[in-house]
Scaffold this motif. Structure first.
Motif, PDB file in Angstrom:
ATOM      1  N   GLY A   5       2.869   2.175 -12.919  1.00 11.18           N
ATOM      2  CA  GLY A   5       2.417   2.501 -11.546  1.00 11.18           C
ATOM      3  C   GLY A   5       2.757   3.985 -11.375  1.00 11.18           C
ATOM      4  N   LYS A   6       3.902   4.530 -11.703  1.00  8.47           N
ATOM      5  CA  LYS A   6       4.148   5.780 -11.301  1.00  8.47           C
ATOM      6  C   LYS A   6       3.198   6.925 -12.110  1.00  8.47           C
ATOM      7  CE  LYS A   6       7.507   7.922 -13.726  1.00  8.47           C
ATOM      8  NZ  LYS A   6       8.797   8.635 -14.305  1.00  8.47           N
ATOM      9  N   TYR A   7       2.949   6.670 -13.099  1.00  7.42           N
ATOM     10  CA  TYR A   7       1.806   7.524 -13.945  1.00  7.42           C
ATOM     11  C   TYR A   7       0.574   7.393 -13.585  1.00  7.42           C
ATOM     12  CZ  TYR A   7       5.393   9.469 -16.837  1.00  7.42           C
ATOM     13  OH  TYR A   7       6.786  10.166 -16.978  1.00  7.42           O
ATOM     14  N   ALA A   8       0.267   6.054 -13.109  1.00  7.40           N
ATOM     15  CA  ALA A   8      -1.019   6.031 -12.454  1.00  7.40           C
ATOM     16  C   ALA A   8      -1.419   6.892 -11.126  1.00  7.40           C
ATOM     17  CB  ALA A   8      -1.488   4.537 -12.151  1.00  7.40           C
ATOM     18  N   GLU A   9      -0.589   7.157 -10.536  1.00  3.63           N
ATOM     19  CA  GLU A   9      -0.463   8.139  -9.385  1.00  3.63           C
ATOM     20  C   GLU A   9      -0.402   9.462  -9.762  1.00  3.63           C
ATOM     21  OE1 GLU A   9      -1.582   6.642  -6.645  1.00  3.63           O
ATOM     22  OE2 GLU A   9      -1.391   4.517  -7.816  1.00  3.63           O
ATOM     23  N   GLN A  10      -0.102  10.003 -10.664  1.00  2.00           N
ATOM     24  CA  GLN A  10      -0.135  11.407 -11.164  1.00  2.00           C
ATOM     25  C   GLN A  10      -1.197  11.893 -12.042  1.00  2.00           C
ATOM     26  OE1 GLN A  10       3.909  11.716 -12.858  1.00  2.00           O
ATOM     27  NE2 GLN A  10       5.017  10.973 -11.218  1.00  2.00           N
ATOM     28  N   GLN A  11      -2.349  12.207 -11.473  1.00  2.00           N
ATOM     29  CA  GLN A  11      -3.541  12.562 -12.344  1.00  2.00           C
ATOM     30  C   GLN A  11      -3.180  13.717 -12.810  1.00  2.00           C
ATOM     31  OE1 GLN A  11      -6.767  13.048  -9.408  1.00  2.00           O
ATOM     32  NE2 GLN A  11      -6.915  10.792  -8.974  1.00  2.00           N
TER      33      GLN A  11
ATOM     34  N   ILE B 251      -3.380   2.621 -15.932  1.00  2.00           N
ATOM     35  CA  ILE B 251      -3.435   4.181 -15.727  1.00  2.00           C
ATOM     36  C   ILE B 251      -4.951   4.292 -15.750  1.00  2.00           C
ATOM     37  CG2 ILE B 251      -2.976   6.212 -16.312  1.00  2.00           C
ATOM     38  CD1 ILE B 251      -0.301   5.216 -17.498  1.00  2.00           C
TER      39      ILE B 251
ATOM     40  N   LYS C 186      -7.210   4.189 -12.529  1.00  2.00           N
ATOM     41  CA  LYS C 186      -7.384   5.308 -11.613  1.00  2.00           C
ATOM     42  C   LYS C 186      -8.071   6.675 -11.897  1.00  2.00           C
ATOM     43  CE  LYS C 186      -4.386   3.348  -9.023  1.00  2.00           C
ATOM     44  NZ  LYS C 186      -4.679   2.756  -7.773  1.00  2.00           N
TER      45      LYS C 186
END
Length: 195
Positions: free
Chosen positions: A40-46, A80, A83
């Motif tokens: 989830g953390k990396y899914a928000e870091q495009q 990921i 997103k």
């Protein structure tokens, strides 16, 4: 390649998350939460999506630790990849167009998986395939045909594209006016006919 330190850090975290998913599957101990937090953390870091695409391609080529590898690939795609926006696909598209190597095949594999999972990206991905399939390597054509037939929705348009790619792979050049998607053009009646 992008920053090697960043790549390795993200790679190790994604592997840790995949191990948590596998552990939860075996023990039902709640470790799934750790995996979801990491992904989830990396899914928000495009800003890391290109690095994650590279990790997917490298892991897709690996042959060891199959359950862990498959879990990692699935989690990257489902969590990921959900997103990704059209802008993030350009990195993969460039590799697909320019590298007729296993790396280019793995980029196409991820690209098509994203299309199978993400309905919003699917039209863009199909448009790319329609525009570029005549430049694909034999392996890329096989991979594209597989995804169109096995994982994309069963529609007449996708099936028509599948058949077009099969014909092209067998050596039949597409007509200049051929519509590879097989769309049925709407019948246009003259303005004076109302029925």
């Amino acid at each position: 390649m992008e920053n090697t330190t960043e790549y390795l850090e993200i790679y190790h975290e994604l592997r840790t998350g995949a191990k948590a998913f596998l552990q939860h599957e075996q023990t039902k101990d709640g470790s799934i939460i750790e995996g979801l937090e990491i992904y989830g953390k990396y899914a928000e870091q495009q800003e890391h999506f290109n690095t994650i695409s590279l990790i997917f391609m490298a892991e897709n080529a690996a042959t060891e630790e199959k359950p862990l590898r498959d879990t990692l690939l699935h989690a990257i795609t489902a969590i990921i990849g959900s997103k990704y926006q059209k802008e993030q696909l350009e990195f993969l598209e460039k590799i697909i167009r320019t590298e007729k190597t296993p790396r280019g095949n793995h980029a196409l594999d991820y690209y098509l998986r994203l299309g199978a999972y993400n309905e919003e990206l699917r039209p863009h991905i199909i448009d790319f395939v329609v525009e570029w399939y005549t430049t694909f390597s034999s392996d890329q054509l096989n991979l594209t045909a597989f995804y169109l037939h096995e994982t994309f929705p069963k529609t007449q348009e996708y099936f028509s594209l599948f058949l077009t790619i099969l014909k092209y792979h067998k050596g039949y050049a597409p007509d200049k006016v051929e519509n590879p998607m097989g769309y049925l053009e709407p019948e246009i009646k003259p303005w004076w006919k109302f029925w």
